[in-house]
Write a protein that holds these residues in place. Structure first.
Motif, PDB file in Angstrom:
ATOM      1  N   THR A 152     -32.986  12.447 -31.081  1.00  0.00           N
ATOM      2  CA  THR A 152     -34.374  11.972 -31.217  1.00  0.00           C
ATOM      3  C   THR A 152     -34.932  11.548 -29.859  1.00  0.00           C
ATOM      4  O   THR A 152     -36.049  11.052 -29.791  1.00  0.00           O
ATOM      5  CB  THR A 152     -34.491  10.775 -32.189  1.00  0.00           C
ATOM      6  OG1 THR A 152     -34.071   9.579 -31.520  1.00  0.00           O
ATOM      7  CG2 THR A 152     -33.681  10.966 -33.460  1.00  0.00           C
ATOM      8  N   THR A 153     -34.134  11.683 -28.790  1.00  0.00           N
ATOM      9  CA  THR A 153     -34.661  11.325 -27.474  1.00  0.00           C
ATOM     10  C   THR A 153     -35.539  12.461 -26.964  1.00  0.00           C
ATOM     11  O   THR A 153     -35.588  13.546 -27.553  1.00  0.00           O
ATOM     12  CB  THR A 153     -33.534  11.098 -26.435  1.00  0.00           C
ATOM     13  OG1 THR A 153     -32.983  12.371 -26.057  1.00  0.00           O
ATOM     14  CG2 THR A 153     -32.426  10.191 -26.964  1.00  0.00           C
ATOM     15  N   SER A 154     -36.214  12.209 -25.826  1.00  0.00           N
ATOM     16  CA  SER A 154     -37.053  13.250 -25.245  1.00  0.00           C
ATOM     17  C   SER A 154     -36.249  14.150 -24.310  1.00  0.00           C
ATOM     18  O   SER A 154     -36.807  15.079 -23.717  1.00  0.00           O
ATOM     19  CB  SER A 154     -38.203  12.588 -24.496  1.00  0.00           C
ATOM     20  OG  SER A 154     -37.705  11.532 -23.698  1.00  0.00           O
ATOM     21  N   LEU A 155     -34.961  13.898 -24.178  1.00  0.00           N
ATOM     22  CA  LEU A 155     -34.135  14.711 -23.279  1.00  0.00           C
ATOM     23  C   LEU A 155     -34.054  16.139 -23.798  1.00  0.00           C
ATOM     24  O   LEU A 155     -33.844  16.360 -24.988  1.00  0.00           O
ATOM     25  CB  LEU A 155     -32.731  14.106 -23.167  1.00  0.00           C
ATOM     26  CG  LEU A 155     -32.689  12.709 -22.543  1.00  0.00           C
ATOM     27  CD1 LEU A 155     -31.289  12.129 -22.616  1.00  0.00           C
ATOM     28  CD2 LEU A 155     -33.174  12.756 -21.103  1.00  0.00           C
ATOM     29  N   THR A 185     -30.531   2.538 -23.600  1.00  0.00           N
ATOM     30  CA  THR A 185     -30.669   1.083 -23.564  1.00  0.00           C
ATOM     31  C   THR A 185     -30.004   0.550 -24.831  1.00  0.00           C
ATOM     32  O   THR A 185     -30.584   0.606 -25.927  1.00  0.00           O
ATOM     33  CB  THR A 185     -32.172   0.696 -23.538  1.00  0.00           C
ATOM     34  OG1 THR A 185     -32.803   1.459 -22.502  1.00  0.00           O
ATOM     35  CG2 THR A 185     -32.372  -0.791 -23.302  1.00  0.00           C
ATOM     36  N   PRO A 197     -35.356  15.617 -18.189  1.00  0.00           N
ATOM     37  CA  PRO A 197     -33.984  15.999 -17.857  1.00  0.00           C
ATOM     38  C   PRO A 197     -33.257  16.536 -19.093  1.00  0.00           C
ATOM     39  O   PRO A 197     -33.664  16.228 -20.221  1.00  0.00           O
ATOM     40  CB  PRO A 197     -33.329  14.682 -17.402  1.00  0.00           C
ATOM     41  CG  PRO A 197     -34.396  13.659 -17.351  1.00  0.00           C
ATOM     42  CD  PRO A 197     -35.603  14.185 -18.065  1.00  0.00           C
ATOM     43  N   ASN A 204     -27.970   4.849 -27.739  1.00  0.00           N
ATOM     44  CA  ASN A 204     -29.192   4.860 -26.947  1.00  0.00           C
ATOM     45  C   ASN A 204     -28.894   4.392 -25.539  1.00  0.00           C
ATOM     46  O   ASN A 204     -28.056   3.524 -25.336  1.00  0.00           O
ATOM     47  CB  ASN A 204     -30.230   3.923 -27.588  1.00  0.00           C
ATOM     48  CG  ASN A 204     -31.608   4.123 -27.018  1.00  0.00           C
ATOM     49  OD1 ASN A 204     -32.084   5.265 -26.975  1.00  0.00           O
ATOM     50  ND2 ASN A 204     -32.242   3.057 -26.559  1.00  0.00           N
ATOM     51  N   GLY A 215     -30.866   8.097 -29.558  1.00  0.00           N
ATOM     52  CA  GLY A 215     -32.217   7.597 -29.319  1.00  0.00           C
ATOM     53  C   GLY A 215     -32.557   6.479 -30.277  1.00  0.00           C
ATOM     54  O   GLY A 215     -32.029   6.420 -31.402  1.00  0.00           O
ATOM     55  N   ALA A 216     -33.423   5.566 -29.811  1.00  0.00           N
ATOM     56  CA  ALA A 216     -33.757   4.404 -30.642  1.00  0.00           C
ATOM     57  C   ALA A 216     -35.253   4.098 -30.582  1.00  0.00           C
ATOM     58  O   ALA A 216     -35.665   2.950 -30.701  1.00  0.00           O
ATOM     59  CB  ALA A 216     -32.933   3.195 -30.192  1.00  0.00           C
ATOM     60  N   GLY A 217     -36.068   5.137 -30.394  1.00  0.00           N
ATOM     61  CA  GLY A 217     -37.520   4.954 -30.371  1.00  0.00           C
ATOM     62  C   GLY A 217     -38.105   5.098 -31.768  1.00  0.00           C
ATOM     63  O   GLY A 217     -37.400   5.001 -32.781  1.00  0.00           O
ATOM     64  N   GLY A 218     -39.412   5.366 -31.808  1.00  0.00           N
ATOM     65  CA  GLY A 218     -40.095   5.481 -33.091  1.00  0.00           C
ATOM     66  C   GLY A 218     -39.567   6.629 -33.936  1.00  0.00           C
ATOM     67  O   GLY A 218     -39.415   6.514 -35.156  1.00  0.00           O
ATOM     68  N   ALA A 219     -39.273   7.751 -33.280  1.00  0.00           N
ATOM     69  CA  ALA A 219     -38.776   8.914 -34.022  1.00  0.00           C
ATOM     70  C   ALA A 219     -37.426   8.590 -34.657  1.00  0.00           C
ATOM     71  O   ALA A 219     -37.143   8.990 -35.794  1.00  0.00           O
ATOM     72  CB  ALA A 219     -38.658  10.115 -33.085  1.00  0.00           C
ATOM     73  N   ALA A 220     -36.595   7.856 -33.927  1.00  0.00           N
ATOM     74  CA  ALA A 220     -35.280   7.489 -34.459  1.00  0.00           C
ATOM     75  C   ALA A 220     -35.422   6.625 -35.706  1.00  0.00           C
ATOM     76  O   ALA A 220     -34.653   6.774 -36.662  1.00  0.00           O
ATOM     77  CB  ALA A 220     -34.473   6.753 -33.399  1.00  0.00           C
ATOM     78  N   ARG A 259     -31.709  -1.736 -27.589  1.00  0.00           N
ATOM     79  CA  ARG A 259     -32.650  -1.169 -28.578  1.00  0.00           C
ATOM     80  C   ARG A 259     -31.886  -0.629 -29.787  1.00  0.00           C
ATOM     81  O   ARG A 259     -32.333  -0.769 -30.923  1.00  0.00           O
ATOM     82  CB  ARG A 259     -33.474  -0.027 -27.978  1.00  0.00           C
ATOM     83  CG  ARG A 259     -34.551  -0.487 -27.027  1.00  0.00           C
ATOM     84  CD  ARG A 259     -35.383   0.707 -26.573  1.00  0.00           C
ATOM     85  NE  ARG A 259     -36.519   0.973 -27.453  1.00  0.00           N
ATOM     86  CZ  ARG A 259     -37.284   2.059 -27.354  1.00  0.00           C
ATOM     87  NH1 ARG A 259     -37.026   2.984 -26.462  1.00  0.00           N
ATOM     88  NH2 ARG A 259     -38.303   2.217 -28.179  1.00  0.00           N
TER      89      ARG A 259
END
Ligand code: ATR
Length: 281
Positions: free
Chosen positions: A199-202, A163, A208, A161, A137-142, A166
């Protein structure tokens, strides 16, 4: 017996989000306020995105000691602070605001600190020199997790990630030890890893599942998931079944709250089993 009102000396803090009804922070801080017998309150503050600047200025005007900031305001809050601590600056988001007696707003980010405290709590045998980390994951949490792992001295940190761009952008921003590698090859990158972090929402309820073959992961690797609804995600269940040490994501939420509570209410609180119960029941 608690009175049904707050006196004039009560210290005030809260959590700013939109929506905010799902936030567990009022229960969390409420538990500590009761435990330590503090004259204070911690309230949910539903602030629509357009109202964030006036809401934050309003907190100072109202004499609040500070607030937590949650989705979707963490990044926008950054620009509204009078002072930013360097960790918040590097993460690019604020989750904790401390308001001085002069009304100055100090922006902090305690998510990485919470992540690391939870990891050390749940996996005391793990240490930063144990080997490479794989972060999904590469969002804010990451971003918070990466800053915490880098500061602890973990290297290399493989970042994957969906994507790729990112992940590549984060690796470029953080440099050195963070290396972006393709999401499609995630199962292969587990070979040799000492730590796996989702850190993803998976794996979250309604999302999913995370599809990941753990067979290449060394037996002594630690697996942790930032998702805590459910508390035991399919990833953690699969890792546990293979004999890995697993660390759930609720502890990060509990530990990230410690510095804010201490700054606002003057007591450094302790994360206990009773707190977990109060927050998750
Ligand atoms: P947060 O700030 O909580 O990290 P975010 O910025 O929305 O939230 O990031 C969510 C993460 O979950 C991202 O890494 C996202 O991947 P993309 O950058 O490709 O969007 C990841 N994610 C969400 N749904 C996903 C899915 N179905 N498959 C793979 N990754 C997913």
């Amino acid at each position: 017996m608690t009175p049904g009102f707050l006196g004039g000396t009560a210290r005030l803090a809260g959590v700013i989000g939109w929506p905010v009804a799902h936030s567990r922070s009022p229960r969390l801080h409420g538990h500590w306020l009761r435990t330590y017998g503090i004259d204070g309150a911690y309230v949910p503050l539903a602030v629509a995105p357009g109202h964030l600047p006036s809401a934050i200025r309003g907190l100072a005007a109202l004499g609040f000691r500070g607030a937590n900031v949650t989705v979707p305001h963490k990044e926008a809050a950054l620009a509204l602070m009078d002072h930013l601590d360097p960790v918040a600056q590097r993460i690019g988001a604020v989750n904790t605001i401390v308001i001085g007696s002069d009304g100055r707003l100090e922006g902090r980010n305690t998510d990485g600190e919470g992540f690391m405290a939870n990891l050390r709590d749940g996996a005391p045998d793990w240490h930063p020199g144990a080997g490479p980390a794989v972060v999904l994951g590469a969002g804010g949490a990451a971003r918070a997790v990466l800053v915490a792992l880098m500061d602890a001295g973990v290297a290399p940190i493989y970042l994957l990630n969906r994507t790729f761009d990112r992940a590549a952008a984060l690796a470029a921003a953080f440099g050195g030890s963070v290396v972006a590698v393709p999401w499609e090859a995630r199962s292969e990158w587990l070979a040799g890893a000492a730590l796996l972090v989702n850190t993803t929402s998976l794996g979250m309820i309604g999302q999913p599942p995370l599809e990941l073959d753990l067979s290449a992961l060394p037996g002594d690797a630690v697996v942790t998931d930032l998702v805590y609804v459910p508390l035991e995600t399919p990833l953690l269940a699969a890792a546990r079944a293979r004999g890995h040490r697993v660390v759930d994501g609720l502890g990060m939420l509990l530990h990230q709250a410690v510095p804010g509570f201490e700054a606002w209410f003057g007591v450094r609180p302790v994360v206990t089993a009773a707190l977990r119960e109060a927050v998750f029941s």
